[in-house]
Scaffold this motif. Structure first.
Motif, mmCIF file in Angstrom:
data_model
loop_
_atom_site.group_PDB
_atom_site.id
_atom_site.type_symbol
_atom_site.label_atom_id
_atom_site.label_comp_id
_atom_site.label_asym_id
_atom_site.label_seq_id
_atom_site.Cartn_x
_atom_site.Cartn_y
_atom_site.Cartn_z
ATOM 1 N N ILE A 159 0.866 -1.181 0.000
ATOM 2 C CA ILE A 159 0.000 0.000 0.000
ATOM 3 C C ILE A 159 0.903 1.232 0.000
ATOM 4 O O ILE A 159 1.867 1.276 0.777
ATOM 5 N N ILE A 160 0.609 2.199 -0.827
ATOM 6 C CA ILE A 160 1.340 3.461 -0.726
ATOM 7 C C ILE A 160 0.344 4.591 -0.448
ATOM 8 O O ILE A 160 -0.845 4.481 -0.756
ATOM 9 N N GLY A 161 0.866 5.661 0.138
ATOM 10 C CA GLY A 161 0.032 6.842 0.349
ATOM 11 C C GLY A 161 0.376 7.838 -0.746
ATOM 12 O O GLY A 161 0.095 7.617 -1.927
ATOM 13 N N ASN A 171 7.632 9.234 1.397
ATOM 14 C CA ASN A 171 8.641 8.659 2.285
ATOM 15 C C ASN A 171 9.185 7.363 1.693
ATOM 16 O O ASN A 171 9.554 6.453 2.412
ATOM 17 N N LEU A 172 9.216 7.306 0.367
ATOM 18 C CA LEU A 172 9.505 6.045 -0.303
ATOM 19 C C LEU A 172 10.609 6.161 -1.352
ATOM 20 O O LEU A 172 10.646 7.128 -2.117
ATOM 21 N N LEU A 173 11.458 5.131 -1.375
ATOM 22 C CA LEU A 173 12.422 4.982 -2.464
ATOM 23 C C LEU A 173 12.099 3.647 -3.136
ATOM 24 O O LEU A 173 12.110 2.598 -2.493
ATOM 25 N N PRO A 189 3.852 16.330 3.420
ATOM 26 C CA PRO A 189 3.096 16.078 2.181
ATOM 27 C C PRO A 189 2.652 14.620 1.995
ATOM 28 O O PRO A 189 2.723 14.075 0.896
ATOM 29 N N GLY A 190 2.212 13.982 3.089
ATOM 30 C CA GLY A 190 1.818 12.578 2.997
ATOM 31 C C GLY A 190 0.350 12.388 3.298
ATOM 32 O O GLY A 190 -0.388 13.339 3.571
ATOM 33 N N SER A 191 -0.072 11.126 3.266
ATOM 34 C CA SER A 191 -1.456 10.775 3.589
ATOM 35 C C SER A 191 -1.552 10.436 5.072
ATOM 36 O O SER A 191 -0.538 10.220 5.746
ATOM 37 N N VAL A 192 -2.788 10.329 5.551
ATOM 38 C CA VAL A 192 -2.999 9.927 6.940
ATOM 39 C C VAL A 192 -2.546 8.475 7.147
ATOM 40 O O VAL A 192 -1.976 8.135 8.188
ATOM 41 N N ALA A 201 12.465 12.772 -0.311
ATOM 42 C CA ALA A 201 11.517 11.953 0.462
ATOM 43 C C ALA A 201 11.559 12.344 1.934
ATOM 44 O O ALA A 201 11.454 11.494 2.816
ATOM 45 N N GLY A 202 11.747 13.627 2.204
ATOM 46 C CA GLY A 202 11.798 14.084 3.592
ATOM 47 C C GLY A 202 13.101 13.668 4.242
ATOM 48 O O GLY A 202 14.113 13.447 3.564
ATOM 49 N N CYS A 203 13.087 13.550 5.559
ATOM 50 C CA CYS A 203 14.319 13.185 6.272
ATOM 51 C C CYS A 203 14.740 11.777 5.899
ATOM 52 O O CYS A 203 13.944 10.839 5.958
ATOM 53 N N VAL A 255 13.475 6.684 5.539
ATOM 54 C CA VAL A 255 12.768 6.463 4.268
ATOM 55 C C VAL A 255 12.605 4.953 4.044
ATOM 56 O O VAL A 255 13.512 4.176 4.304
ATOM 57 N N LYS A 256 11.408 4.570 3.586
ATOM 58 C CA LYS A 256 11.101 3.152 3.369
ATOM 59 C C LYS A 256 11.482 2.746 1.945
ATOM 60 O O LYS A 256 11.363 3.555 1.016
ATOM 61 N N LEU A 257 11.886 1.484 1.811
ATOM 62 C CA LEU A 257 12.262 0.963 0.494
ATOM 63 C C LEU A 257 11.132 0.095 -0.041
ATOM 64 O O LEU A 257 10.505 -0.649 0.707
#
Ligand code: FAD
Length: 304
Positions: free
Chosen positions: A67-69, A73-75, A132-135, A226-228, A299-301
């Motif tokens: 699932i992505i928002g 926060n993703l690579l 800038p992400g989803s809930v 992707a943020g921090c 950051v998530k892969l």
């Protein structure tokens, strides 16, 4: 592949007008870094029944599902994702206020929640205007800023299990920690009920706007990122450590450590995933050598 035709059937059987299914979809279009390969299938799901049907498909045919928002926060791997990438829309984009509580779907954007809560004179998510992400992403990551985090306001979280059943977890069961929660063990996060604090509309919106201004003045917003990139070590700041190692502006290929904030890696010139990862490794090695501290990625892969 059998799962692809089953997926097409799930969409055909549903009455939804807004769900969209695409095969071989470039995920780069859906993530802030703007890079990464294709997903075998990309499904924008607007109904709970469709989501439950995909959970069932995953269980029966062992298809990878992620699932992505908003992908902030993703690579994503250059080789893409071999299964189904889901994004929640429609029924999951619901925002309903009742007194000082709000039901918020996982597909709602954090800035929208923050703005509307402020206008209703409800305090607790002022920090989220600049995220800038989803809930859904906020709940999984326990996103936060300026000393507040999303989990602080959560009364309950609704998740879908691997069996396709919706269940509710209380605050403690969600296991919120620093940029972490226990929600990753479920098939999907679908929404949450937040308990906010009533206050003065003007004071809350002023604070929301002030935090937003402070954020855009101290963090890069123009370039893809992707943020921090790293979690802050206990009682320390990853950005400060990176800065003290002289790494601001350090570049590998098209990837660069932000000159504004050391904890952001920017895709400044058609960076490849390898450029980003090489820069991550270089930062980790340098900070370990100079400061004796191991930086852990925030950051998530996806697809690695
Ligand atoms: C410019 C910029 C500034 C940022 N500032 C901040 C900040 O101040 N504070 C902060 O904490 N973060 C910040 N971030 C990082 C990011 O915005 C947050 O982590 C955000 O909460 C991620 O939400 P998302 O919807 O984009 O999640 P994604 O990046 O799409 O996904 C993140 C993870 O959550 C999972 N996920 C997402 N939705 C669901 C769901 N419904 N069910 C199950 N799993 C799900 C994904 O599989 C992935 O593992 C920033 C990012 C950028 C680009």
């Amino acid at each position: 592949m059998a799962w692809k035709s089953e997926l097409t059937r799930i969409l055909q059987d549903s009455q939804s007008q807004t769900s969209r299914l695409r095969f071989d979809e470039p995920i780069s279009k859906h993530v802030h870094f703007g890079i990464g390969g294709n997903a075998a299938a990309y499904f924008e799901i607007s109904a709970v029944s469709e989501l439950a049907a995909v959970a069932n498909l995953k269980k029966r045919l062992h298809v990878p599902v992620s699932i992505i928002g908003r992908g902030s926060n993703l690579l994503v791997s250059d080789s893409g994702y071999p299964g189904i990438v889901i994004r929640l829309i429609g029924a999951f984009d619901r925002l309903e206020f009742e007194g000082d509580r709000v039901w918020v779907g996982a597909g709602v954007s954090q800035p929208r929640l923050s703005k509307i809560a402020g206008r209703k004179g409800l305090s607790g998510v002022e920090f989220a205007l600049g995220i800038p992400g989803s809930v859904g992403g906020a709940l999984i990551m326990n996103a936060g800023a300026w000393g507040s985090c999303f989990g602080d306001s959560v009364e309950l979280v609704q998740v879908m299990t691997d069996e396709g059943t919706l269940i509710e977890l209380n605050h403690d069961e969600a296991k919120f920690g620093y940029r972490h929660s226990g929600l990753e063990e479920y098939f999907c996060v679908t929404g949450a009920r937040l308990q906010l604090t009533p206050g003065d509309v003007k004071a809350i919106t002023n604070r929301t706007n002030e935090l937003y201004k402070r954020k855009i003045a101290t963090q890069p917003f123009a370039e893809e990122n992707a943020g921090c990139m790293f979690k802050n070590p206990p009682d320390d700041s990853a950005g400060r450590l990176i800065d003290e190692c002289g790494l601001k502006g350090y570049r590998i290929g098209g990837a660069e450590v932000s000159k504004i904030h050391g904890n952001f890696i920017l895709n400044i010139d058609h960076a490849t995933v390898e450029d980003i990862l090489n820069l991550v490794r270089h930062i980790q090695k340098t900070v370990k050598r100079e400061k004796g501290i191991e930086l852990e990625m925030e950051v998530k892969l996806l697809g690695f």
